[in-house]
Enzyme design. Structure first.
Site, short mmCIF file in Angstrom:
data_model
loop_
_atom_site.label_atom_id
_atom_site.label_comp_id
_atom_site.label_asym_id
_atom_site.label_seq_id
_atom_site.Cartn_x
_atom_site.Cartn_y
_atom_site.Cartn_z
N GLU A 192 -30.66 -72.75 -102.73
CA GLU A 192 -29.80 -71.89 -101.91
C GLU A 192 -29.28 -72.60 -100.65
O GLU A 192 -28.08 -72.51 -100.36
CB GLU A 192 -30.56 -70.60 -101.55
N ASP A 217 -32.51 -68.94 -93.41
CA ASP A 217 -32.13 -67.86 -94.32
C ASP A 217 -33.04 -66.67 -94.07
O ASP A 217 -34.22 -66.70 -94.45
CB ASP A 217 -32.24 -68.38 -95.77
N LYS A 239 -37.50 -61.10 -108.24
CA LYS A 239 -37.43 -62.54 -107.96
C LYS A 239 -38.76 -63.07 -107.45
O LYS A 239 -39.13 -64.21 -107.72
CB LYS A 239 -36.32 -62.77 -106.95
N ASP A 259 -25.57 -66.12 -106.98
CA ASP A 259 -26.72 -66.08 -106.08
C ASP A 259 -27.58 -64.92 -106.58
O ASP A 259 -27.25 -63.75 -106.37
CB ASP A 259 -26.22 -65.83 -104.64
#
Ligand code: AMP
Length: 569
Positions: free
Chosen positions: A147, A169, A70, A8
């Site tokens: 994800e 999330d 990211k 991850d």
């Protein structure tokens, strides 16, 4: 057959996991942690730092530190470090290289095959950039998966009786909602929505500005005028937020060295979960609109959702869990660690793709919560039930009495709120604690469970370094019947237990406040006018009466009056 791992690659943290003997295991990094900060830095002489070490020097070396790369994946940004322009892929590759080296170190062999996760909304360019970064780091990518899909895989939801899954999330800086549809055992992401500027950091910021106001009022100091102090306050606020996920109140103790002359200043205050939730109510409400939009986009309603999964550290906040339950009229799935669930799913997918996984995967978890007995006979959990092992957890405790030189630690497992109703595992004593006023001692208690279920509990006095501990083999102690019984008993007594706990916590708090107020009254503080002295005196008497009555509502009311009498000084 070679091994394959799941990664991850997160905005703030990255996690690696593997399936071995049909069990998912989170791989530790070289520093012994399970989460590796996704931070890259260079020292002035060009030395490369990645992970915890890069994060820890970030505030002292901001110009040569890169976080949250990211967010820039897939763009043609050049990130300037030490006068060189680096692409987001190059920086991500450094993070992945560290993960690869740490995995090699932990498994004793090199692993090159990996499944990497990306947000469901990542475009093709962003996915390609991730793949490129992985290649630069020497990985062979088996697949890039989204994800939420990974999270659903970890929960084993690719079953025929489940049609729709909604995943929330909430990480440090972003909020993503995804709706997955299950068909033929596969997940299809039907809708994505979210807010790229909403995350746990915003909850921290509310606490920071609350503290800023309080310190401004009581000490006429602006914490933002000193960068070092401000950083310290930010860190303590993040810790306070975490504490408020499992405690009704958190005590903030901040010894500060302020301004050019490093004037000493001690800030002590208590923040309740209720106040924290009031300060952040509007942030919580911001989770609703993207969720409604995602549902609307696929013409579904909350009632159509078969399962709700919570991912990301900030979903540990009880208010978030409560909101999910209210919106969807069902308790969300939370029993897998929300920081690790995505990496677990990626590891399962990696195992399936390289042929090492054929069967149902087992995720080893702690069957019951583990903790210690604290003041008033309460059970304080350090590792909640269903936490995946191996795991470590630590918490700072303080002395309940003035000049306490010995602390007894009673280690227990169970789900009841009172220590006496749970199962004792063993006890030990920490001696030679320096004599300090109540609440000033600092003892760090650490629980560590290894992959074989061996629990090691230790306590260390932080001023002297004195420590003591105990080793317990918790894995064979209970049969599954006993575990089920313990859980059922806790559910049956939940209401009375919670009430009892609140009463004891309130009496401890009332007692502390009475002692603090009396110290102030006897201390002949010049700031005290006759009128405020009288007001505090009356409030103390009322609090004492409430304390002897032991009723929750009267104690809460009396503490509030005493607190406002003290705050009004
Ligand atoms: P992630 O990006 O998923 O690792 O999430 C990190 C965010 O989760 C940060 O804002 C953390 O402060 C927050 N977080 C981690 N643990 C907790 C907790 N126990 N309670 C509240 N927030 C938490």
């Amino acid at each position: 057959m070679g091994k394959a791992i799941g990664i991850d690659l997160g905005t703030t943290y990255s996690v690696a996991a593997i399936v071995e003997n049909n069990r998912v295991r989170i791989l530790q990094n070289a520093e012994g942690g399970r989460l590796t900060p996704s931070v890259y830095a260079e020292s002035a002489d060009g030395h490369i730092l990645v992970g915890a070490i890069a994060k820890s020097q970030a505030s002292a070396n901001p110009d040569r530190t890169v976080s949250s790369v990211k967010r820039r994946m897939g763009s043609d940004a050049r990130i300037q470090v030490n006068g060189r322009g680096l692409s987001p892929q190059e920086i991500s590759a450094h993070i992945l290289r560290k993960i690869k080296a740490d995995v090699h170190r932990q498994l004793g062999e090199a692993v090159t095959q990996a499944v990497i996760t990306v947000p469901a909304y990542f475009s093709d360019a962003q996915r390609r950039a991730t793949q490129e970064a992985a290649k630069m780091a020497g990985f062979e990518i088996l697949r890039i998966i989204s994800e939420p899909t990974a999270a659903a895989l970890a929960y084993g939801l690719n079953r025929s009786d489940i049609q729709h899954i909604l995943v929330w999330d909430l990480g440090g800086g972003t909020f993503d909602v995804s709706i997955l549809e299950v068909g033929d055992g596969l997940f299809h992401v039907r809708a994505v929505n979210g807010d790229t500027c909403l995350g746990g950091d915003d909850w921290d910021a509310r606490l920071v500005s609350h503290l800023k106001q309080q310190i401004l009022q009581s000490h006429q100091l602006d914490i933002e005028s000193d960068a070092c102090v401000f950083q310290q306050v930010k860190e303590i606020c993040e810790r306070t937020k975490r504490e408020l996920s499992h405690q009704d109140e958190s005590r903030i103790f901040l010894p500060l060295a302020f301004g050019p002359h490093h004037d000493a200043l001690e800030i002590e205050m208590t923040i309740s979960r209720q106040v924290f939730e009031e300060l952040t109510k509007d942030l919580l409400d911001m989770l609703i609109a993207p969720t409604r939009q995602a549902l609307k986009d696929v013409s579904l309603t909350p009632a159509d959702m078969d399962r709700i999964i919570l991912v990301g550290g900030a979903t540990r906040m009880p208010a978030v869990r409560h909101l999910a339950e209210t919106l969807f009229q069902q308790p969300p799935d939370t029993h897998l660690n929300p920081d690790e669930v995505v990496a677990m799913g990626a590891a399962i997918q990696a195992g399936v793709l390289n042929g090492s996984v054929q069967d149902v995967i087992l995720i080893d978890v702690t069957p019951l919560s583990l903790g210690i007995e604290t003041q008033g006979g309460l059970f304080t959990r350090l590792i909640p039930r269903n936490t995946t092992i191996p795991v470590t957890a630590e918490r700072i405790f303080t002395n309940a009495q003035d000049n306490q030189t010995v602390m007894d630690f009673n280690v227990l497992q169970g789900e009841r709120e009172m220590a006496g109703d749970n199962i004792g595992l063993g006890s030990f004593q920490l001696t030679d604690i320096p004599e300090l006023p109540r609440g000033k001692g600092r003892v760090e208690v650490m629980f560590e469970i290894d992959a074989n279920g061996i629990l090691q509990v230790s306590a260390q006095e932080l001023h002297t370094g004195e420590s003591a501990g105990i080793k317990i083999d918790a894995s064979h102690l209970l049969s599954s019947d006993q575990i089920d019984r313990a859980v059922a008993e806790a559910a049956a007594h939940a209401e009375t237990d919670t009430h009892r706990r609140s009463e004891i916590e309130a009496s401890i708090q009332t007692n502390h406040l009475i002692q603090a107020a009396e110290a102030l009254l006897f201390g002949m503080d010049r700031r005290l006018s006759k009128a405020s002295r009288r007001q505090i005196h009356l409030a103390v008497s009322a609090a004492k009466t409430a304390l002897s009555g032991g009723r929750l509502d009267t104690m809460t009311e009396a503490t509030q009056s005493l607190r406002s009498a003290l705050n009004g000084l």
